[in-house]
Design a protein around this motif. Structure first.
Motif, PDB file in Angstrom:
ATOM      1  N   GLY A  83       5.441 -13.059   2.500  1.00  0.00           N
ATOM      2  CA  GLY A  83       4.547 -12.926   3.635  1.00  0.00           C
ATOM      3  C   GLY A  83       3.511 -11.840   3.481  1.00  0.00           C
ATOM      4  O   GLY A  83       2.863 -11.462   4.465  1.00  0.00           O
ATOM      5  N   ASP A  84       3.331 -11.326   2.263  1.00  0.00           N
ATOM      6  CA  ASP A  84       2.402 -10.213   2.036  1.00  0.00           C
ATOM      7  C   ASP A  84       1.209 -10.696   1.217  1.00  0.00           C
ATOM      8  O   ASP A  84       1.079 -10.417   0.030  1.00  0.00           O
ATOM      9  CB  ASP A  84       3.117  -9.074   1.315  1.00  0.00           C
ATOM     10  CG  ASP A  84       2.466  -7.725   1.576  1.00  0.00           C
ATOM     11  OD1 ASP A  84       1.282  -7.713   1.935  1.00  0.00           O
ATOM     12  OD2 ASP A  84       3.133  -6.706   1.404  1.00  0.00           O
ATOM     13  N   ALA A  87      -0.720  -9.307  -2.644  1.00  0.00           N
ATOM     14  CA  ALA A  87      -1.031 -10.207  -3.748  1.00  0.00           C
ATOM     15  C   ALA A  87      -2.457  -9.982  -4.246  1.00  0.00           C
ATOM     16  O   ALA A  87      -2.702  -9.909  -5.458  1.00  0.00           O
ATOM     17  CB  ALA A  87      -0.847 -11.661  -3.305  1.00  0.00           C
ATOM     18  N   MET A  88      -3.402  -9.847  -3.322  1.00  0.00           N
ATOM     19  CA  MET A  88      -4.786  -9.599  -3.716  1.00  0.00           C
ATOM     20  C   MET A  88      -4.961  -8.161  -4.206  1.00  0.00           C
ATOM     21  O   MET A  88      -5.705  -7.893  -5.149  1.00  0.00           O
ATOM     22  CB  MET A  88      -5.733  -9.863  -2.539  1.00  0.00           C
ATOM     23  CG  MET A  88      -5.774 -11.309  -2.085  1.00  0.00           C
ATOM     24  SD  MET A  88      -7.245 -11.716  -1.114  1.00  0.00           S
ATOM     25  CE  MET A  88      -8.520 -11.727  -2.377  1.00  0.00           C
ATOM     26  N   SER A  89      -4.251  -7.232  -3.574  1.00  0.00           N
ATOM     27  CA  SER A  89      -4.348  -5.828  -3.952  1.00  0.00           C
ATOM     28  C   SER A  89      -3.879  -5.607  -5.387  1.00  0.00           C
ATOM     29  O   SER A  89      -4.448  -4.791  -6.117  1.00  0.00           O
ATOM     30  CB  SER A  89      -3.526  -4.967  -2.996  1.00  0.00           C
ATOM     31  OG  SER A  89      -3.575  -3.603  -3.352  1.00  0.00           O
ATOM     32  N   GLN A  96       0.593  -3.269   7.833  1.00  0.00           N
ATOM     33  CA  GLN A  96       0.597  -1.860   8.194  1.00  0.00           C
ATOM     34  C   GLN A  96       0.218  -1.025   6.980  1.00  0.00           C
ATOM     35  O   GLN A  96       0.408  -1.438   5.851  1.00  0.00           O
ATOM     36  CB  GLN A  96       1.984  -1.428   8.685  1.00  0.00           C
ATOM     37  CG  GLN A  96       2.463  -2.255   9.882  1.00  0.00           C
ATOM     38  CD  GLN A  96       3.902  -1.960  10.214  1.00  0.00           C
ATOM     39  OE1 GLN A  96       4.573  -1.231   9.494  1.00  0.00           O
ATOM     40  NE2 GLN A  96       4.375  -2.520  11.296  1.00  0.00           N
ATOM     41  N   SER A  97      -0.300   0.166   7.233  1.00  0.00           N
ATOM     42  CA  SER A  97      -0.662   1.105   6.159  1.00  0.00           C
ATOM     43  C   SER A  97      -1.551   0.449   5.118  1.00  0.00           C
ATOM     44  O   SER A  97      -1.381   0.629   3.927  1.00  0.00           O
ATOM     45  CB  SER A  97       0.603   1.671   5.488  1.00  0.00           C
ATOM     46  OG  SER A  97       1.393   2.338   6.424  1.00  0.00           O
ATOM     47  N   GLY A  98      -2.506  -0.363   5.600  1.00  0.00           N
ATOM     48  CA  GLY A  98      -3.449  -0.964   4.679  1.00  0.00           C
ATOM     49  C   GLY A  98      -3.097  -2.376   4.294  1.00  0.00           C
ATOM     50  O   GLY A  98      -3.912  -3.254   4.375  1.00  0.00           O
ATOM     51  N   HIS A  99      -1.838  -2.629   3.895  1.00  0.00           N
ATOM     52  CA  HIS A  99      -1.517  -3.973   3.453  1.00  0.00           C
ATOM     53  C   HIS A  99      -0.167  -4.500   3.924  1.00  0.00           C
ATOM     54  O   HIS A  99      -0.009  -5.680   4.099  1.00  0.00           O
ATOM     55  CB  HIS A  99      -1.507  -4.050   1.917  1.00  0.00           C
ATOM     56  CG  HIS A  99      -2.818  -3.721   1.312  1.00  0.00           C
ATOM     57  ND1 HIS A  99      -3.963  -4.401   1.612  1.00  0.00           N
ATOM     58  CD2 HIS A  99      -3.176  -2.770   0.428  1.00  0.00           C
ATOM     59  CE1 HIS A  99      -4.974  -3.889   0.931  1.00  0.00           C
ATOM     60  NE2 HIS A  99      -4.526  -2.908   0.212  1.00  0.00           N
ATOM     61  N   ARG A 100       0.815  -3.665   4.044  1.00  0.00           N
ATOM     62  CA  ARG A 100       2.170  -4.161   4.192  1.00  0.00           C
ATOM     63  C   ARG A 100       2.349  -5.063   5.399  1.00  0.00           C
ATOM     64  O   ARG A 100       1.931  -4.772   6.491  1.00  0.00           O
ATOM     65  CB  ARG A 100       3.161  -2.994   4.305  1.00  0.00           C
ATOM     66  CG  ARG A 100       3.446  -2.365   2.947  1.00  0.00           C
ATOM     67  CD  ARG A 100       4.242  -3.306   2.105  1.00  0.00           C
ATOM     68  NE  ARG A 100       4.586  -2.689   0.862  1.00  0.00           N
ATOM     69  CZ  ARG A 100       4.317  -3.223  -0.309  1.00  0.00           C
ATOM     70  NH1 ARG A 100       3.697  -4.356  -0.405  1.00  0.00           N
ATOM     71  NH2 ARG A 100       4.678  -2.614  -1.409  1.00  0.00           N
ATOM     72  N   LEU A 159       2.666 -14.614  -6.420  1.00  0.00           N
ATOM     73  CA  LEU A 159       3.358 -15.701  -5.733  1.00  0.00           C
ATOM     74  C   LEU A 159       4.558 -15.180  -4.948  1.00  0.00           C
ATOM     75  O   LEU A 159       4.835 -15.632  -3.829  1.00  0.00           O
ATOM     76  CB  LEU A 159       3.804 -16.758  -6.749  1.00  0.00           C
ATOM     77  CG  LEU A 159       2.684 -17.592  -7.391  1.00  0.00           C
ATOM     78  CD1 LEU A 159       3.248 -18.474  -8.486  1.00  0.00           C
ATOM     79  CD2 LEU A 159       1.978 -18.437  -6.335  1.00  0.00           C
ATOM     80  N   GLN A 160       5.272 -14.211  -5.527  1.00  0.00           N
ATOM     81  CA  GLN A 160       6.417 -13.634  -4.833  1.00  0.00           C
ATOM     82  C   GLN A 160       5.965 -12.862  -3.586  1.00  0.00           C
ATOM     83  O   GLN A 160       6.601 -12.930  -2.539  1.00  0.00           O
ATOM     84  CB  GLN A 160       7.187 -12.705  -5.776  1.00  0.00           C
ATOM     85  CG  GLN A 160       8.422 -12.061  -5.157  1.00  0.00           C
ATOM     86  CD  GLN A 160       9.474 -13.069  -4.748  1.00  0.00           C
ATOM     87  OE1 GLN A 160       9.598 -14.131  -5.366  1.00  0.00           O
ATOM     88  NE2 GLN A 160      10.228 -12.768  -3.711  1.00  0.00           N
ATOM     89  N   SER A 161       4.854 -12.130  -3.710  1.00  0.00           N
ATOM     90  CA  SER A 161       4.337 -11.376  -2.570  1.00  0.00           C
ATOM     91  C   SER A 161       3.952 -12.313  -1.428  1.00  0.00           C
ATOM     92  O   SER A 161       4.243 -12.050  -0.254  1.00  0.00           O
ATOM     93  CB  SER A 161       3.125 -10.535  -2.979  1.00  0.00           C
ATOM     94  OG  SER A 161       3.485  -9.556  -3.927  1.00  0.00           O
ATOM     95  N   ILE A 162       3.285 -13.421  -1.771  1.00  0.00           N
ATOM     96  CA  ILE A 162       2.899 -14.394  -0.744  1.00  0.00           C
ATOM     97  C   ILE A 162       4.136 -15.029  -0.129  1.00  0.00           C
ATOM     98  O   ILE A 162       4.198 -15.251   1.091  1.00  0.00           O
ATOM     99  CB  ILE A 162       1.970 -15.459  -1.355  1.00  0.00           C
ATOM    100  CG1 ILE A 162       0.625 -14.823  -1.712  1.00  0.00           C
ATOM    101  CG2 ILE A 162       1.762 -16.624  -0.393  1.00  0.00           C
ATOM    102  CD1 ILE A 162      -0.324 -15.753  -2.427  1.00  0.00           C
ATOM    103  N   LYS A 163       5.141 -15.311  -0.942  1.00  0.00           N
ATOM    104  CA  LYS A 163       6.400 -15.864  -0.437  1.00  0.00           C
ATOM    105  C   LYS A 163       7.039 -14.904   0.556  1.00  0.00           C
ATOM    106  O   LYS A 163       7.651 -15.320   1.548  1.00  0.00           O
ATOM    107  CB  LYS A 163       7.349 -16.136  -1.604  1.00  0.00           C
ATOM    108  CG  LYS A 163       8.693 -16.712  -1.188  1.00  0.00           C
ATOM    109  CD  LYS A 163       9.582 -16.931  -2.400  1.00  0.00           C
ATOM    110  CE  LYS A 163      10.966 -17.448  -1.978  1.00  0.00           C
ATOM    111  NZ  LYS A 163      11.855 -17.630  -3.162  1.00  0.00           N
TER     112      LYS A 163
END
Length: 362
Positions: free
Chosen positions: A271-272, A276-278, A183-187, A265-269
């Motif tokens: 689910g985001d 991570a790329m942003s 949502q809102s671009g990435h979340r 890595l934490q962002s991917i964990k």
């Protein structure tokens, strides 16, 4: 610190790297909470708050170099790590999510908003290359045209990304089918990645005050440990007889990229995949903005001090960012050694690029 024995310098370097790693994890967790509670939207969360926080070591080193008048050090610090920070995405792709059925990172995170962020990085770095060719005397009111244009491009990019986060006139608002829902671009919110949950997993809500305090402590730890990394690493490289340019573009760049790696890595964990790329694209677009700050502090046009190796690494950063932009558009599903083919291409290009760097230095 240069008088310390090599074993102690290596120990200090490793300890500072450990602090940066764990501080980066907390930065990611608390940024997620602050972003959610204050409704900043991930464009601000990923491109400003987290990107600036994870680049605090580079900010401190650049400001210190500008104050002392060592503008060439400021340039090398800013441009030296951009290519390797892009390669952090390779590690996130390979180790972020494991499993036979897990798709590559660019397949999961694909959205036109991320492509836009990659284009902002390429545009900013293109101005860096052009600005390095301008005369050093082209300064007015402690401002150089290239630095001003870079800052303007960065701000424009933020505005465009924020607008894209509100929706794009494309199918599913520019989000690829079967990509991470956000949502809102990435979340991306799932029940398993509640941003308000404490690290204990007990479901306890963290107050905004606690989150801000933890973020501030983690940011300070990242700042201090990052500077220690730079100083101890430089001293160790001198004792080992390693070229400062090679060391800065490889080992030191990897060490100062630890915040991006740990937060990614934490962002991917959580689910985001998109955040991570942003964070990587946002940090790479933000770093050249420091040229404006360095010029204002030193009163000198900083970019014309860029060396051949600095421009070489900038061009390499443009190429690697372009590959990932293509990956986000075509979303390759094939994996090689647990990585998408775009990540494999980026890794190979980086290794070839570093080999080319050796030829320039020698």
């Amino acid at each position: 610190m240069s008088l310390l024995p090599l074993w102690l310098l290596i120990t200090i370097f490793a300890a500072a790297g450990t602090v940066v790693w764990f501080a980066g994890i907390q930065l990611s967790k608390t940024t997620d909470i602050i972003d959610s509670r204050l409704h900043l939207g991930s464009a601000l969360g990923g491109l400003i708050v987290l990107a600036v926080a994870t680049n605090l070591p580079e900010i401190a080193i650049t400001v210190s170099a500008a104050i002392s008048g060592n503008v060439d050090v400021a340039v090398g610090n800013i441009l030296g790590g951009i290519a390797l920070q892009t390669v952090v995405l390779v590690a996130l792709d390979a180790f972020g999510k494991r499993g036979k059925d897990v798709k590559p990172l660019t397949y999961r995170a694909a959205s036109l908003t991320l492509v836009l962020e990659a284009m902002v990085v390429i545009a900013v770095l293109a101005v860096v290359v052009a600005g390095s060719q301008l005369p050093s005397t082209l300064v007015f009111l402690r401002l150089a045209p290239a630095g001003v244009l870079i800052a303007a491009l960065w701000v424009t990019g933020l505005l465009l990304v924020r607008r894209a986060g509100a929706g794009l006139p494309w199918h599913e608002n520019g989000n690829a089918p079967a990509s991470s829902r956000h949502q809102s671009g990435h979340r991306n919110r799932t029940s398993s990645s509640n941003p308000d949950a404490s690290g204990s997993g007990g479901g306890t809500k963290m107050s905004i005050g606690t989150a801000v305090a933890m973020f501030a402590v983690s940011a300070v730890a990242t700042l201090v440990a990052g500077v220690v990394l730079e100083v101890s690493g430089d001293a160790a490289a001198n004792q080992l007889g390693v070229s400062g340019i090679i060391f800065g573009a490889t080992i030191l760049a990897l060490a100062t990229s630890l915040p991006e790696l740990s937060t990614g890595l934490q962002s991917i964990k959580q689910g985001d995949d998109n955040l991570a790329m942003s964070d990587i694209f946002g940090g790479n677009a933000f770093l050249p903005v420091l040229f404006l700050i360095a010029t204002v502090i030193s009163g000198k046009a900083v970019l014309p001090s860029a060396s051949a190796t600095d421009i070489y690494l900038t061009a390499l950063g443009i190429l690697l960012t372009f590959v990932y932009a293509i990956g986000l558009i075509f979303r390759p599903m094939r994996k090689i050694a647990s990585m998408g083919v775009d990540s494999v291409a980026v890794l190979c290009l980086y290794l070839v690029g570093i080999a080319g760097l050796f030829t320039i230095v020698s």
